[in-house]
Scaffold this motif. Sequence first.
Motif: not given
Length: 86
Positions: A12-25
């Motif tokens: 879950s932490l890996a998915l959150i980090i990837f999702g944040y990176w892909g959507a908000f950076t």
Amino acid sequence: MKIASKIILPLSLALIIFGYWGAFTNQGNKVYDEMDAYYPFFMLLMGIFLLIVFFILLMIIKRKKNLAKKGSMHHYDDATKTHLNK
């Protein structure tokens, strides 16, 4: 259940980090633009969902341990009361 909770947390932490990176950076927006931006966004949502599942499993595990401890003490208290009442 303990093994599942140990797997769910890092996932879950890996998915959150990837999702944040892909959507908000900015870098993520360059890599995942237009319709591809749905992938990291839904990965972020899946990570948040799995994190909630992890905490629910953690509460269930702790509750089972507490009930097991209280259950053994409960029998001891009943035996003591019965002995004292005689």
